[in-house]
Design a protein around this motif. Structure first.
Motif, mmCIF file in Angstrom:
data_model
loop_
_atom_site.group_PDB
_atom_site.id
_atom_site.type_symbol
_atom_site.label_atom_id
_atom_site.label_comp_id
_atom_site.label_asym_id
_atom_site.label_seq_id
_atom_site.Cartn_x
_atom_site.Cartn_y
_atom_site.Cartn_z
ATOM 1 N N PRO A 5 19.913 21.951 11.737
ATOM 2 C CA PRO A 5 20.154 20.575 13.045
ATOM 3 C C PRO A 5 18.646 21.183 13.487
ATOM 4 C CG PRO A 5 21.072 22.729 13.247
ATOM 5 C CD PRO A 5 21.106 22.796 12.633
ATOM 6 N N ILE A 6 18.080 19.550 12.868
ATOM 7 C CA ILE A 6 16.394 19.944 13.520
ATOM 8 C C ILE A 6 16.725 18.331 14.444
ATOM 9 C CG2 ILE A 6 15.195 20.972 11.403
ATOM 10 C CD1 ILE A 6 14.829 17.425 10.832
ATOM 11 N N LEU A 7 16.073 17.591 15.366
ATOM 12 C CA LEU A 7 14.980 16.541 16.036
ATOM 13 C C LEU A 7 13.788 16.166 15.491
ATOM 14 C CD1 LEU A 7 15.638 14.549 18.797
ATOM 15 C CD2 LEU A 7 14.482 16.904 19.753
ATOM 16 N N SER A 8 14.564 14.774 14.732
ATOM 17 C CA SER A 8 13.185 13.634 14.406
ATOM 18 C C SER A 8 13.510 12.983 15.256
ATOM 19 C CB SER A 8 13.949 13.894 13.218
ATOM 20 O OG SER A 8 12.888 13.281 12.684
ATOM 21 N N ILE A 9 11.616 13.093 15.150
ATOM 22 C CA ILE A 9 10.854 11.806 16.693
ATOM 23 C C ILE A 9 10.300 11.178 15.949
ATOM 24 C CG2 ILE A 9 10.089 11.504 18.444
ATOM 25 C CD1 ILE A 9 12.311 13.113 19.301
ATOM 26 N N LEU A 10 10.864 9.439 15.393
ATOM 27 C CA LEU A 10 9.964 8.553 15.031
ATOM 28 C C LEU A 10 9.523 7.619 15.424
ATOM 29 C CD1 LEU A 10 10.669 7.961 11.179
ATOM 30 C CD2 LEU A 10 10.460 5.627 13.306
ATOM 31 N N PHE A 11 7.630 7.359 15.502
ATOM 32 C CA PHE A 11 7.529 6.661 15.783
ATOM 33 C C PHE A 11 7.484 4.611 14.792
ATOM 34 C CE2 PHE A 11 5.061 9.009 18.306
ATOM 35 C CZ PHE A 11 5.668 9.332 19.173
ATOM 36 N N ASN A 12 8.012 3.842 14.884
ATOM 37 C CA ASN A 12 7.952 2.982 14.162
ATOM 38 C C ASN A 12 7.540 1.905 15.495
ATOM 39 O OD1 ASN A 12 9.325 1.132 12.606
ATOM 40 N ND2 ASN A 12 10.877 0.766 13.312
ATOM 41 N N ASN A 13 6.489 1.172 14.480
ATOM 42 C CA ASN A 13 5.927 0.005 14.584
ATOM 43 C C ASN A 13 5.722 -0.169 13.572
ATOM 44 O OD1 ASN A 13 3.931 0.944 12.725
ATOM 45 N ND2 ASN A 13 2.115 2.067 14.808
ATOM 46 N N PHE A 14 6.842 -0.628 12.833
ATOM 47 C CA PHE A 14 6.743 -1.624 11.459
ATOM 48 C C PHE A 14 5.394 -2.294 10.689
ATOM 49 C CE2 PHE A 14 10.201 -2.721 14.830
ATOM 50 C CZ PHE A 14 10.981 -2.601 14.205
ATOM 51 N N SER A 15 4.883 -0.886 10.823
ATOM 52 C CA SER A 15 2.954 -0.836 9.848
ATOM 53 C C SER A 15 2.811 0.046 9.444
ATOM 54 C CB SER A 15 2.335 -2.359 11.099
ATOM 55 O OG SER A 15 1.763 -1.004 11.951
ATOM 56 N N MET A 16 1.620 0.584 9.091
ATOM 57 C CA MET A 16 0.758 1.211 8.951
ATOM 58 C C MET A 16 -0.714 0.877 9.768
ATOM 59 S SD MET A 16 1.050 1.636 5.237
ATOM 60 C CE MET A 16 0.727 0.478 4.381
#
Length: 545
Positions: A459-470
């Motif tokens: 059980p980890i916590l994953s923080i994802l930033f999604n800006n729909f681009s590189m």
């Protein structure tokens, strides 16, 4: 007893309780028969990242082990082994090789021939009787000297053969190398004479578990301490003498004090020049380099004084030599030095507070990081970044207070590395909250192994930033982006996390950041991996004062 069972028996004698892998490799089944837990991943690269983290968060006291199939499994592992080599991490790799009659014939992939440049030690075993000897050499290399991966290739027909006689094997010893007393005395004189000394601590402090010795010497000298990205958390960053870590992005305190220093003392570091580490300004300064590996000396930074030896023993010896010169107590410089650090830090933070507290939509990653640090129990959290923007946004602002609570990396910068690091950290330290911070490019590389976290109860916590681009590539690919949308990527990653059996939530509003983190924490506490997807803008600003 078959050879595969001999390997499992030796692993058990070396204290291995868990082996990570991808089938088919006979050692995995033999390990299970020996009551060594097997953790099966979706791809080899992430599994090695997990083994890598197990070694990191235990200072190499618990070595991560990975076993993979001959041919494509070994080929798929190459990138992860290269990453561990670049960042100096001890991992034991047990690739099953092709059967001996064809093992070195083209086009069959040979670990012996292909891993030599990215491993500390590589062997190909061809006789059953030599397996204990090969593993004795392997564990000796893993436990001593500069930490790096070790590869023992075991041909498929070999591991299925019978082993004759008892298994004559005892665990490999750990040996520390003490510094030359003459060199210690010389360096102690330089440090005491320095007007503005700065200590630069690398991850050798972590592997030597030299945190108390580092703090004691810094307090005696009243010298500011910064770390490499790999060394981050070796010195408590809430200490009055803490400057922070020097990655591609860094706090103003790091650049200010390195620039103004007359003596820079590097301990447990390589001083490697990299785009992802702060530049060491050696011109017109006295550089002192204390390292375990002579190959680091004068490699990238010219040094005036050098010490070879274990970081813990080196720092202890320097403390005694400095203490003798100072009469056993500091000289009263601390208030002035601490006030200067605080003044520089406060001015720098004031410049960044508009981003750290921004209410803009799409969200700024800096607001998410700010709220994350204020919501989590930082001292009970192990956190890591990913390649690119998440690394540069997180590392300057995250205040690491305890050793081995921040896994920094950057000598090689493979997208997707952070997921496996968080999972491996959780396997080694189940008592800690383990977090990876990554972006929508990184999840495209290794995201399927979020399912491994669910299936293997990690059980980890994953923080994802999604800006729909590189976003970081937009300035260098303007034509390709305008004509062909080459830097655009997309996905609903919260939905993906739910589809894999985990907790997933998409966050778009600043006011929902903290409540979402709290909901994710409850899921993690209940044993479910959680992924929070924050919809962010194309943030390009990083801290390089």
């Amino acid at each position: 007893m078959r050879v595969a069972d001999v390997v499992a028996e030796i692993l058990k004698r070396e204290g291995v309780e868990l082996i990570i892998g991808y089938p088919v490799n006979d050692v995995l089944e033999a390990a299970a028969r020996a009551d060594i837990r097997t953790v099966i991943v979706r791809q080899e690269r992430v599994g090695i990242h997990m083994a890598d983290a197990m070694s990191r968060v235990t200072s190499g006291q618990r070595i991560g082990v990975f076993a993979m199939q001959h041919g494509p499994g070994t080929e798929n592992a190459f990138g992860a082994v290269a990453q561990a080599y670049a960042d100096s991490v001890p991992v034991l790799l047990l690739p099953e090789g092709y059967p001996r009659p064809i093992m070195n014939l083209p086009p069959n992939f040979s670990a012996l021939l292909n891993f030599r440049e990215i491993a500390k030690w590589v062997e190909q075993v061809v006789l059953p009787s030599e397996v204990p000897n090969a593993l004795r050499r392997a564990w000796t290399q893993l436990k001593n000297g500069r930490p790096r991966p070790v590869v023992i290739e075991l041909p498929r027909d070999l591991v299925q053969e019978e082993f004759n006689g008892p298994v004559d094997y005892r665990p490999a010893p750990r040996v520390r190398v003490a510094p030359d007393p003459v060199a210690v005395d010389e360096v102690a004189a330089v440090l005491v004479a320095a007007r503005r000394p700065v200590i630069y601590a690398g991850q050798g402090v972590h592997y030597a578990q030299a945190w108390e010795e580092l703090r004691a010497l810094a307090e005696l000298l009243e010298a500011p301490v910064c770390t490499s990205l790999q060394g981050k958390s070796a010195f408590p960053e809430d200490h009055p003498l803490a400057l922070g870590a020097g990655g591609r992005a860094y706090p103003a305190t790091v650049s200010h004090f390195l620039r103004e220093a007359d003596v820079i003392f590097g301990i447990g570091c390589s001083f490697t020049k990299t785009n992802y580490g702060v530049r060491i300004p050696y011109e017109g300064k006295t550089i002192v380099h204390a390292t375990l590996d002579a190959a680091d000396l004068n490699k990238d930074v010219p040094v005036s004084h050098a010490i070879l030896g274990d970081a813990k023993l080196t720092l202890a010896a320097l403390y005694e030599a400095v203490s003798e010169r100072l009469g056993g107590k500091p000289r009263g410089r601390l208030p002035e030095v601490a006030a200067e650090i605080q003044r520089v830090r406060e001015a720098w933070l004031a410049q960044w507070m508009p981003k750290l507290t921004s209410d803009e939509v799409p969200l700024t990653p800096y607001r998410v990081i700010w709220e994350l640090m204020r919501t989590l129990d930082v001292e009970r959290t192990i956190i890591t970044h990913d390649a690119g923007s998440p690394r540069d946004q997180l590392s300057p602002f995250w205040i690491a207070k305890r050793p081995l609570t921040y896994l920094g990396w950057g000598k090689s910068t493979q997208l997707g590395y952070g997921l496996g690091l968080a999972m491996g950290a959780k396997l080694a330290r189940p008592d800690m909250l383990c977090v990876n911070v990554w972006g929508d490019a990184a999840i495209g590389m290794t995201g399927m192994d979020f399912e491994t976290a669910v299936r293997e109860r990690i059980p980890i916590l994953s923080i994802l930033f999604n800006n729909f681009s590189m976003a970081i590539e937009i300035p260098v690919m303007p034509v390709a982006t305008e004509k062909y949308r080459a830097t655009d990527i997309s996905g609903d990653y919260a939905a993906f996390a739910r589809a894999m059996g985990g907790y997933g939530e998409r966050v778009t509003e600043p006011g929902q950041i903290v409540p979402a983190i709290q909901r994710a924490l409850r899921a993690v506490e209940d044993g479910t991996p959680a992924l929070l997807e924050f919809i962010t803008g194309k943030e390009l600003a990083i801290s390089t004062p």
